[in-house]
Design a protein around this motif. Structure first.
Motif, mmCIF file in Angstrom:
data_model
loop_
_atom_site.group_PDB
_atom_site.id
_atom_site.type_symbol
_atom_site.label_atom_id
_atom_site.label_comp_id
_atom_site.label_asym_id
_atom_site.label_seq_id
_atom_site.Cartn_x
_atom_site.Cartn_y
_atom_site.Cartn_z
ATOM 1 N N THR A 264 0.839 -1.195 0.000
ATOM 2 C CA THR A 264 0.000 0.000 0.000
ATOM 3 C C THR A 264 0.875 1.246 0.000
ATOM 4 O OG1 THR A 264 -1.748 -1.135 1.239
ATOM 5 C CG2 THR A 264 -1.799 1.271 1.246
ATOM 6 N N SER A 265 0.568 2.190 -0.862
ATOM 7 C CA SER A 265 1.284 3.459 -0.874
ATOM 8 C C SER A 265 0.678 4.371 0.198
ATOM 9 C CB SER A 265 1.218 4.121 -2.249
ATOM 10 O OG SER A 265 1.859 5.395 -2.203
ATOM 11 N N ILE A 266 1.146 4.222 1.411
ATOM 12 C CA ILE A 266 0.658 5.071 2.493
ATOM 13 C C ILE A 266 1.036 6.520 2.208
ATOM 14 C CG2 ILE A 266 0.782 5.501 4.987
ATOM 15 C CD1 ILE A 266 1.526 2.498 5.290
ATOM 16 N N SER A 267 2.232 6.710 1.672
ATOM 17 C CA SER A 267 2.684 8.066 1.333
ATOM 18 C C SER A 267 1.755 8.686 0.291
ATOM 19 C CB SER A 267 4.114 8.018 0.805
ATOM 20 O OG SER A 267 4.246 7.067 -0.256
ATOM 21 N N GLY A 268 1.334 7.905 -0.696
ATOM 22 C CA GLY A 268 0.414 8.408 -1.702
ATOM 23 C C GLY A 268 -0.936 8.767 -1.113
ATOM 24 N N ALA A 269 -1.414 7.931 -0.197
ATOM 25 C CA ALA A 269 -2.706 8.206 0.455
ATOM 26 C C ALA A 269 -2.630 9.471 1.301
ATOM 27 C CB ALA A 269 -3.109 7.016 1.309
ATOM 28 N N ILE A 270 -1.488 9.704 1.941
ATOM 29 C CA ILE A 270 -1.290 10.926 2.720
ATOM 30 C C ILE A 270 -1.377 12.148 1.807
ATOM 31 C CG2 ILE A 270 0.475 12.264 3.955
ATOM 32 C CD1 ILE A 270 1.353 9.594 5.261
ATOM 33 N N LEU A 271 -0.738 12.074 0.640
ATOM 34 C CA LEU A 271 -0.786 13.195 -0.306
ATOM 35 C C LEU A 271 -2.197 13.406 -0.838
ATOM 36 C CD1 LEU A 271 2.514 12.671 -2.280
ATOM 37 C CD2 LEU A 271 1.895 14.690 -0.956
ATOM 38 N N ASP A 272 -2.881 12.325 -1.169
ATOM 39 C CA ASP A 272 -4.243 12.451 -1.693
ATOM 40 C C ASP A 272 -5.153 13.144 -0.678
ATOM 41 O OD1 ASP A 272 -3.429 11.183 -3.999
ATOM 42 O OD2 ASP A 272 -4.188 9.212 -3.405
ATOM 43 N N TYR A 273 -4.993 12.785 0.590
ATOM 44 C CA TYR A 273 -5.804 13.428 1.620
ATOM 45 C C TYR A 273 -5.420 14.901 1.770
ATOM 46 C CZ TYR A 273 -7.712 14.637 6.182
ATOM 47 O OH TYR A 273 -8.384 15.264 7.203
ATOM 48 N N SER A 274 -4.129 15.195 1.686
ATOM 49 C CA SER A 274 -3.679 16.588 1.804
ATOM 50 C C SER A 274 -4.263 17.443 0.680
ATOM 51 C CB SER A 274 -2.146 16.649 1.767
ATOM 52 O OG SER A 274 -1.580 15.903 2.837
ATOM 53 N N ILE A 275 -4.313 16.904 -0.530
ATOM 54 C CA ILE A 275 -4.904 17.626 -1.658
ATOM 55 C C ILE A 275 -6.392 17.842 -1.414
ATOM 56 C CG2 ILE A 275 -5.466 17.454 -4.117
ATOM 57 C CD1 ILE A 275 -2.827 15.831 -4.398
ATOM 58 N N LYS A 276 -7.053 16.817 -0.896
ATOM 59 C CA LYS A 276 -8.483 16.923 -0.600
ATOM 60 C C LYS A 276 -8.751 18.053 0.395
ATOM 61 C CE LYS A 276 -12.278 14.170 1.375
ATOM 62 N NZ LYS A 276 -12.633 12.835 1.942
ATOM 63 N N VAL A 277 -7.911 18.146 1.418
ATOM 64 C CA VAL A 277 -8.059 19.217 2.410
ATOM 65 C C VAL A 277 -7.820 20.579 1.762
ATOM 66 C CG1 VAL A 277 -7.084 20.214 4.510
ATOM 67 C CG2 VAL A 277 -7.482 17.744 4.380
ATOM 68 N N ALA A 278 -6.760 20.665 0.940
ATOM 69 C CA ALA A 278 -6.422 21.940 0.305
ATOM 70 C C ALA A 278 -7.551 22.428 -0.605
ATOM 71 C CB ALA A 278 -5.132 21.790 -0.487
#
Length: 281
Positions: A264-278
């Motif tokens: 699992t790309s945990i790092s990718g999921a972290i970025l996806d969530y950060s974009i969602k917040v932004a």
């Protein structure tokens, strides 16, 4: 879209986030908080959202509060951080919300510690600093002689924080515990942390392997995430005869040893969530 990464030391975890950002064509601004002047009158931010990844809890807390004060959204926010960085507060809120946790108490002297342990059913117990990580300064206490010695050392040699005694019921584990990675209330993957030692942190030698995300893991993780305010979290979970229990919740989780076994790309999921917040700003 630019994501600011608030950091001190750049660890393997942050390198994975940076690499995942390159693959997604996301701009990253590295902000070493040790080199910044956090002055509200003069500071100019040039990123849409901040991802707090400081190793130092103290620096991370101050940086989070500062950027929030200049209207930069920080992940995780200061409310979530304040809860998760304090094990006692985390346990209080989870227990109040009927999320299963090991029995616990906070005391400030040896006589009260003895009474609290009696209320829990006796030794062994675990003493932890309310603030801390990586399994440091944990003590499994098997009898009153060991208890008195440990508390005396904490009183004489410890910082004021070490003189608050967070006592937790010792949970006999099946040679492992579970770490669940939870983003926005959803468990994206989980690992077993196996060790012959009672402390199973990977920082202390625990070996990571994939843990299937069962409905029980998913449900308790979602409920616990909601209690502390959500965001990007990892939950340490005990398997007991009475079901799962939440041990601790981490708000600046390390994950570099978990991507490979979980695929699992945990790092990718972290970025996806950060974009969602932004995008919500």
């Amino acid at each position: 879209m630019t994501i600011g990464i608030l950091h001190t030391t750049i660890r393997g975890d942050e390198k994975l986030i940076i690499e995942a950002a390159k693959k997604r064509n996301i701009q990253i601004k590295l902000v070493d908080v040790r080199e910044e002047i956090l002055n509200r009158k003069t500071y100019k931010s040039d990123f849409n959202v901040a991802l707090q990844r400081c190793v130092s809890t103290v620096k991370g807390t101050h940086a989070t509060r500062f950027f929030e004060s200049i209207n930069v959204s920080v992940i995780n926010n200061s409310t979530v951080a304040a809860i998760c960085e304090d094990k006692f507060i985390t346990s209080l809120l989870l227990q109040k919300a009927n999320v299963q946790v090991p029995d616990f108490a906070m005391v400030f002297n040896a006589s009260q510690a003895i009474k609290a342990i009696e209320e829990m059913g006796g030794f062994p117990i675990v003493i932890k600093p309310p603030l801390g990580s990586w399994g440091r300064l944990l003590a499994k206490v098997n009898d009153i002689d060991a208890l008195e010695a440990i508390l005396e050392h904490k009183n004489v040699l410890g910082s004021p924080q070490q003189k608050s005694f967070y006592i937790q019921q010792y949970v006999k584990k099946p040679g492992r515990d579970i770490r669940a990675f939870v983003i926005d209330g959803v468990t994206i993957c989980a690992i077993y942390r196996d060790s012959p030692h009672w402390i199973t942190n990977t920082a202390r030698g625990g070996v990571a392997s994939n843990c299937p995300v069962t409905k029980e893991i998913f449900d308790i993780s979602k409920k616990a995430s909601n209690v502390v305010g959500g965001g990007i979290l990892s939950l340490d979970i005990f398997e007991t005869e009475d079901g799962l229990q939440i041990n601790e919740i981490n708000h600046t989780t390390e994950f570099k040893n978990s991507e490979k076994p979980t695929n699992t790309s945990i790092s990718g999921a972290i970025l996806d969530y950060s974009i969602k917040v932004a995008k919500k700003i």
